[in-house]
Design an enzyme around this catalytic site. Sequence first.
Site, PDB file in Angstrom:
ATOM      1  N   ASP A 103     -30.708  13.274 -30.141  1.00  0.00           N
ATOM      2  CA  ASP A 103     -31.497  12.130 -29.683  1.00  0.00           C
ATOM      3  C   ASP A 103     -32.978  12.483 -29.844  1.00  0.00           C
ATOM      4  O   ASP A 103     -33.444  13.479 -29.276  1.00  0.00           O
ATOM      5  CB  ASP A 103     -31.178  11.839 -28.209  1.00  0.00           C
ATOM      6  CG  ASP A 103     -31.265  10.356 -27.882  1.00  0.00           C
ATOM      7  OD1 ASP A 103     -30.353   9.831 -27.215  1.00  0.00           O
ATOM      8  OD2 ASP A 103     -32.254   9.715 -28.316  1.00  0.00           O
ATOM      9  N   ASP A 211     -34.993   7.196 -30.303  1.00  0.00           N
ATOM     10  CA  ASP A 211     -35.198   6.429 -29.076  1.00  0.00           C
ATOM     11  C   ASP A 211     -36.395   5.482 -29.207  1.00  0.00           C
ATOM     12  O   ASP A 211     -37.494   5.930 -29.561  1.00  0.00           O
ATOM     13  CB  ASP A 211     -35.463   7.428 -27.943  1.00  0.00           C
ATOM     14  CG  ASP A 211     -35.476   6.789 -26.579  1.00  0.00           C
ATOM     15  OD1 ASP A 211     -34.416   6.318 -26.158  1.00  0.00           O
ATOM     16  OD2 ASP A 211     -36.550   6.751 -25.942  1.00  0.00           O
ATOM     17  N   GLU A 270     -33.217   3.128 -32.411  1.00  0.00           N
ATOM     18  CA  GLU A 270     -32.993   2.225 -31.283  1.00  0.00           C
ATOM     19  C   GLU A 270     -34.206   1.312 -31.201  1.00  0.00           C
ATOM     20  O   GLU A 270     -35.337   1.795 -31.049  1.00  0.00           O
ATOM     21  CB  GLU A 270     -32.815   2.990 -29.967  1.00  0.00           C
ATOM     22  CG  GLU A 270     -32.429   2.064 -28.832  1.00  0.00           C
ATOM     23  CD  GLU A 270     -32.893   2.510 -27.467  1.00  0.00           C
ATOM     24  OE1 GLU A 270     -33.884   3.259 -27.385  1.00  0.00           O
ATOM     25  OE2 GLU A 270     -32.256   2.114 -26.487  1.00  0.00           O
ATOM     26  N   HIS A 343     -25.226   4.661 -22.853  1.00  0.00           N
ATOM     27  CA  HIS A 343     -25.600   5.149 -21.521  1.00  0.00           C
ATOM     28  C   HIS A 343     -26.518   4.187 -20.787  1.00  0.00           C
ATOM     29  O   HIS A 343     -26.876   4.426 -19.623  1.00  0.00           O
ATOM     30  CB  HIS A 343     -26.266   6.521 -21.677  1.00  0.00           C
ATOM     31  CG  HIS A 343     -27.535   6.446 -22.445  1.00  0.00           C
ATOM     32  ND1 HIS A 343     -27.587   6.165 -23.809  1.00  0.00           N
ATOM     33  CD2 HIS A 343     -28.829   6.528 -22.049  1.00  0.00           C
ATOM     34  CE1 HIS A 343     -28.835   6.119 -24.204  1.00  0.00           C
ATOM     35  NE2 HIS A 343     -29.607   6.325 -23.158  1.00  0.00           N
ATOM     36  N   ASP A 344     -26.955   3.126 -21.479  1.00  0.00           N
ATOM     37  CA  ASP A 344     -27.841   2.130 -20.851  1.00  0.00           C
ATOM     38  C   ASP A 344     -27.124   0.833 -20.518  1.00  0.00           C
ATOM     39  O   ASP A 344     -27.715  -0.026 -19.842  1.00  0.00           O
ATOM     40  CB  ASP A 344     -28.995   1.761 -21.806  1.00  0.00           C
ATOM     41  CG  ASP A 344     -29.956   2.888 -22.049  1.00  0.00           C
ATOM     42  OD1 ASP A 344     -30.573   2.897 -23.130  1.00  0.00           O
ATOM     43  OD2 ASP A 344     -30.075   3.759 -21.171  1.00  0.00           O
TER      44      ASP A 344
HETATM   45  O1  TEU Z   1     -33.823   2.801 -23.825  1.00  0.00           O
HETATM   46  C1  TEU Z   1     -34.705   1.830 -24.343  1.00  0.00           C
HETATM   47  C2  TEU Z   1     -34.659   0.602 -23.557  1.00  0.00           C
HETATM   48  O2  TEU Z   1     -35.105  -0.436 -23.957  1.00  0.00           O
HETATM   49  C3  TEU Z   1     -34.076   0.658 -22.211  1.00  0.00           C
HETATM   50  O3  TEU Z   1     -35.030   0.172 -21.327  1.00  0.00           O
HETATM   51  C4  TEU Z   1     -32.815  -0.168 -22.213  1.00  0.00           C
HETATM   52  O4  TEU Z   1     -32.955  -1.269 -23.046  1.00  0.00           O
HETATM   53  C5  TEU Z   1     -32.574  -0.721 -20.860  1.00  0.00           C
HETATM   54  O5  TEU Z   1     -32.470   0.391 -20.031  1.00  0.00           O
HETATM   55  C6  TEU Z   1     -31.304  -1.553 -20.856  1.00  0.00           C
HETATM   56  O6  TEU Z   1     -31.030  -1.871 -19.529  1.00  0.00           O
HETATM   57  C7  TEU Z   1     -34.092   4.113 -24.309  1.00  0.00           C
HETATM   58  C8  TEU Z   1     -33.042   5.047 -23.756  1.00  0.00           C
HETATM   59  O7  TEU Z   1     -31.762   4.684 -24.272  1.00  0.00           O
HETATM   60  C9  TEU Z   1     -33.082   4.931 -22.261  1.00  0.00           C
HETATM   61  O8  TEU Z   1     -32.031   5.680 -21.657  1.00  0.00           O
HETATM   62  C10 TEU Z   1     -34.429   5.431 -21.788  1.00  0.00           C
HETATM   63  O9  TEU Z   1     -34.526   5.203 -20.384  1.00  0.00           O
HETATM   64  C11 TEU Z   1     -35.586   4.702 -22.493  1.00  0.00           C
HETATM   65  O10 TEU Z   1     -35.386   4.519 -23.882  1.00  0.00           O
HETATM   66  C12 TEU Z   1     -36.859   5.520 -22.365  1.00  0.00           C
HETATM   67  O11 TEU Z   1     -36.740   6.696 -23.155  1.00  0.00           O
END
Ligand code: TEU
Length: 575
Positions: A103, A211, A270, A343-344
């Site tokens: 990542d 990311d 992403e 994970h989000d």
């Molecule tokens: O997430 C990017 C992001 O837009 C997040 O805010 C996500 O869309 C949101 O949490 C959905 O509910 C990336 C990573 O995947 C995330 O885990 C990190 O918190 C974020 O970037 C900051 O690095």
Amino acid sequence: MTVQSPPRDWWKSAVVYQVYPRSFADANGDGMGDLRGIIGKLDYLQQLGVDVVWLSPIYRSPQDDNGYDIADYQDIDPMFGTLADLDDLIEGLHSRGMKLVMDLVVNHSSDEHPWFVESRSSTDNPKRDWYWWRPAREGFDPGEPGAEPTNWMGFFSTPAWQLDPLTNEYYLHLFSVKQPDLNWENPDVRQAVYAMMTWWLDRGVDGFRMDVINLISKVASLPDGEPFPGSQYGNGMPFVMNGPRVHEFLHEMHEAVFTGREGAFITVGETPGATLEDAILYTDAAREEVDMIFQFEHVGLDNAGGDKWHPIPLDLVALKANLGKWQDGLAERGWNSLYWNNHDQPRVVSRFGDDAPEFRERSAKMLGGLLHLHRGTPYVYQGEELGMTNMAFTSIDEMNDIEAKNYFRLATAVEGADPDEVFARMAPRNRDNARTPMQWDASDGAGFTTGTPWLRVNPNHTAINAAAQVDDPDSVFAFYRAIIALRHEHPIVAHGDFTMLLPDDPHVYAFTRSLDGETWLVLGNFSRQDETPALDAAWTGPDVTRMIGNYPDRAAGETITLRPWELLVLRRASS
Ligand code: TEU
């Protein structure tokens, strides 16, 4: 014997498995997942049949955002293990024919990274310009309401600028206050990132998940955003998403890092807020930027007004229209990633499926099969292959995620909303739903840990776990294994043309894939009732064979009535 190097686009037939290391497997009993725990599960991943493993961050980090706040890009956080452990993991994956994706979190670092420590130390420090520093807005004193350089709100329900008392200037952080944004306008920042990426590739890593990589180019004039109703803050997203130099930066990265490694790497960006038009530019191979992106439109359809904290039921017609648009839009140029979970995101069987005991397995299989039979590279998130569900959180205090806690504080303490009402609508969307420990067996620690897990194990692990599934031919695990095998055995799955059918049917998702004289029909029933879709009579003819399904087969020639949450995939010669 000449060793065939993989084709440049080997990843179009690959399946990627995302590991959230914190929650995957704990080898030393401290309640936190670790690298040695992952190494102990490589045979499981090989049995599943995945080709690539993507690790969420394992670098040194204060863990403010669970590792997405990196303090050393080239060392492993002791909570996960050591660089030697990572070398062992790389060797364990490669020896089993699998690859490793790391990542890459370079829109921002941790505020504890030496780069930021130096940058903040004085206004004339050589690294000052590695981050976005600005004085208070003209006519305002530092710390005065409205003094922030722009009126932007960040992603985590806080203003996007933080006043730093050391120099009485503000720094930009689109995410948590401990995640300062790197200044990609500075070529020294870019070169440092490229050198770090090359170091990882030379160590044996096979690619990167990047990311929020579409946030790295900001509109340098830093304009104010459209104010939010009743707020002094506004929407900065138009000035940080898909910015003016993002394609230039990604192509420069591609040239600096990947030249000479063609066919030996995979990259996925992403890109929250990326449109199909953006995606064509990011993923058109001729532009040499990234191989594919994670778009967010389909996982925003059940958010009222695009706000994840105001969930609404999924409209299947809208989902079909959206995914069909992305299939058609990237048919000629570019490439899709395919995901429901990460994970989000909340667990898809609870979100788009039906996690009631009588329908959970069927709907998990239907959702998995349907997604994997689209054109694109599928991503399986840990536990998805078991049909793991959301967890019933009891209170905000039980939640770990900074995004959830910040929102709860804003909605209740700042905006005065009722805490119970806020919590009730947050619970099904909280990112912790995806972060509960992997359910390996029915023991107290779910086989994840012998210690106290950092986040509560879902009580349903006694019924939903790998031990109960890996040898069961009717399990969700076995079904995922079978759909992954379909992609590896049949080029039509990776490369066949996609045609959406029944766009207006509110319950049935139907499409075809066609390649080299054969056509497959994919049917998914998103409901608890029987559905009889209007189909070409040829699909009940004698030359039709069933490729996969989540119910016992029906008699040849029988009308196709889909049972609750049924997936059915048929094959016939193209007419
Ligand atoms: O997430 C990017 C992001 O837009 C997040 O805010 C996500 O869309 C949101 O949490 C959905 O509910 C990336 C990573 O995947 C995330 O885990 C990190 O918190 C974020 O970037 C900051 O690095």
